[in-house]
Scaffold this active site. Structure first.
Site, PDB file in Angstrom:
ATOM      1  CG  HIS A 274      -1.972   1.077   1.124  1.00 12.93           C
ATOM      2  ND1 HIS A 274      -2.222   1.842  -0.039  1.00 12.93           N
ATOM      3  CD2 HIS A 274      -2.804   1.159   2.185  1.00 12.93           C
ATOM      4  CE1 HIS A 274      -3.354   2.475   0.478  1.00 12.93           C
ATOM      5  NE2 HIS A 274      -3.793   2.218   1.812  1.00 12.93           N
ATOM      6  CG  HIS A 313      -3.201   2.702  -9.959  1.00 13.81           C
ATOM      7  ND1 HIS A 313      -4.473   2.479  -9.677  1.00 13.81           N
ATOM      8  CD2 HIS A 313      -2.757   3.340  -8.896  1.00 13.81           C
ATOM      9  CE1 HIS A 313      -4.863   3.034  -8.483  1.00 13.81           C
ATOM     10  NE2 HIS A 313      -3.607   3.405  -8.067  1.00 13.81           N
ATOM     11  CG  ASP A 369       3.864   5.431  -4.896  1.00 18.99           C
ATOM     12  OD1 ASP A 369       3.917   6.499  -4.119  1.00 18.99           O
ATOM     13  OD2 ASP A 369       2.940   4.516  -4.859  1.00 18.99           O
TER      14      ASP A 369
END
Ligand code: CMC
Length: 436
Positions: A274, A313, A369
């Site tokens: 996560h 994703h 990220d």
């Protein structure tokens, strides 16, 4: 799918081939109620039909008006406002108000909100003693999780979750104190004295002061860095029913106080699947090390031996809108801190991946990220702090979701079903006989 002949509402007709019986299940907002499927039974005395969905891949657990995502189009909106607009023109505290209250604040509302948050940044001195008790090498996320959970013992009134005023004050306290606790976890690892909040500073500037202030009278961070971190907080402020938000809602559904529920969210975020991906990106870029090594790395990814961290994703299959904004923030930060040599490698990886058939056909694009770790590193955060920054940004989202949960008449205590696969009614043989 047609409208029900009986009721005129959209419905699903299900034929149970075990019994030949047909059932009509209403469809509301594109969903059927799992409980309606429970009426489907193979025969008298048998269990109703259940839905098996590990990881909640296709199960809606709530109705929510907080965050909208369209993964195919790369859309992310908080309370209907596009993330691009908020990141460009708003502030983290304004976005926090929006998430919690559902509308942008008037001038008076904003001033009052900022005032209250600013004057709740201090924590009880006993919290400081508690934080001091951690080992010198304690992970800051473990410290944050424990200290947020501990706040519930300092504010026993927080258990009055049906009291609107109590809910409001706990929300203000938590948003206000999270940077203090996060900064102290950071200072603890460095063996430096904790820095008390400076109420003359804005939310993010004060956080930087609590992190980096040494012997100077006042710590004044570069405005561009303050803004970049504020934008990163905005980008992380909510992301609908992700793992940690689901943890907050699930634990909150037992009607526990919000500190305990948010501590559960922090625990979920702590996990590498996560909150930890940006750290993995940084490690990957360091391992690649130079531009010459990129082609071999890409080949390794394509042959399945490597993973291009920060790409792909579960929801976004076109682009992650947050990634575009972060890329821009990167430029602003490096203008102040000087260029991180890893940025060149990141740019080159992105350029190659956006044209390469392997990535294009799998719809793999940079996610939030890919660049955030580079910014955090440039701001002098060690990798263990990256997830703490995520947690500070996500706090208003967790609290908005908790608030929605406790006011939602349809919600019940979370209690999923299981499909039991173990043995039944086994004769118990006491230990002395078994061991004889
Ligand atoms: N590098 C190389 N190949 C990939 C990658 C990647 N980063 N991501 C997916 N693939 C491939 C995967 O091997 C599979 O290929 P094939 O069809 O040949 O088997 C295909 O693309 C589909 O992948 P998947 O694993 O089924 O996709 P998923 O939706 O289950 O996983 C993901 C999504 C984010 C876990 C995954 O893309 C990944 O591991 N990315 C790297 C880690 C990362 O950056 N995580 C941060 C996510 S954003 C943070 C947040 O929003 O919370």
């Amino acid at each position: 799918m047609t409208d029900s002949p009986a009721t005129g509402v959209p419905s699903l007709t299900v034929r149970d081939n075990r019994t030949g019986q047909e059932y009509e299940v209403p469809i509301v907002d594109g969903a059927v109620r799992a409980a309606d499927l429970g009426a489907i039974r193979a025969g008298e005395g048998t269990q109703g039909l259940a839905v098996y969905d590990p990881g909640f891949v296709n199960t809606a657990s709530c109705r929510s008006s907080i965050t909208y995502i369209d993964g195919d189009k790369g859309v992310l909106e908080y309370r209907g406002y596009p993330i691009e607009e908020l990141a460009e023109r708003s502030t983290f505290l304004e976005v926090a108000f929006l998430l919690i209250n559902g509308h942008l604040p008037s001038k008076a509302e904003y001033e009052e909100w900022v005032y209250h948050i600013t004057y709740h940044t201090f924590v009880h001195e006993n919290v400081k003693n508690f934080v001091e008790g951690f080992r010198y090498d304690a992970h800051p996320m473990g410290m944050l999780m424990a200290s947020v959970g501990a706040l519930s013992t300092f504010y026993p009134d927080a258990r009055n979750i049906t009291d609107a005023h109590s809910r409001e004050i706990q929300i203000i306290r938590m948003i206000a104190k999270m940077p203090t606790l996060g900064a102290w976890a950071f200072r603890h690892a460095q063996g430096k004295p904790y820095v008390y909040p400076d109420n003359d500073l804005g939310y993010t500037a004060n956080f930087l002061s609590m992190l980096f202030k040494m012997s100077e009278q006042k710590y004044v961070a570069d405005e561009r860095l303050v803004r970049a971190l504020d934008v990163l907080f905005i980008l992380h402020a909510d992301h609908e029913q992700n793992c940690s938000t689901n943890a907050v809602r699930s634990v909150g559904s037992s009607q526990v106080d919000p500190y305990s529920a948010v501590a559960a969210g922090i625990a979920a975020l702590y996990g590498p699947l996560h909150g930890g991906a940006n750290e993995a990106v940084l490690r990957m870029l360091r391992r690649i090390g130079s531009m010459d090594n990129i082609p071999a790395f890409i080949e390794g990814v394509k042959s399945g031996n490597e993973r291009l961290m920060g790409f792909g994703h579960r929801v976004y299959k076109n682009h992650d809108p947050r990634a575009r904004i972060i890329k821009k923030a990167c430029d602003d930060v490096f203008e102040v801190t000087g260029l991180n040599p890893l940025l060149k490698i990141a740019h080159e990886l992105e350029t190659i991946a956006l044209e390469d058939e392997y990535f294009v056909s799998r719809r793999l694009y940079p996610n939030v990220d890919f660049y955030s770790g580079l910014i955090y590193e440039a701001l002098q955060f060690p990798p263990e702090m990256f997830t703490v920054l995520f947690a500070i940004g996500r706090t208003p989202g967790w609290l908005a979701q908790w608030l929605e949960l406790v006011q939602d008449k349809e919600q019940k205590i979370a209690r999923p079903k299981q499909i039991y696969t173990g043995q039944r009614t086994v004769e118990f043989v006491p230990a002395p006989e078994r061991w004889a």
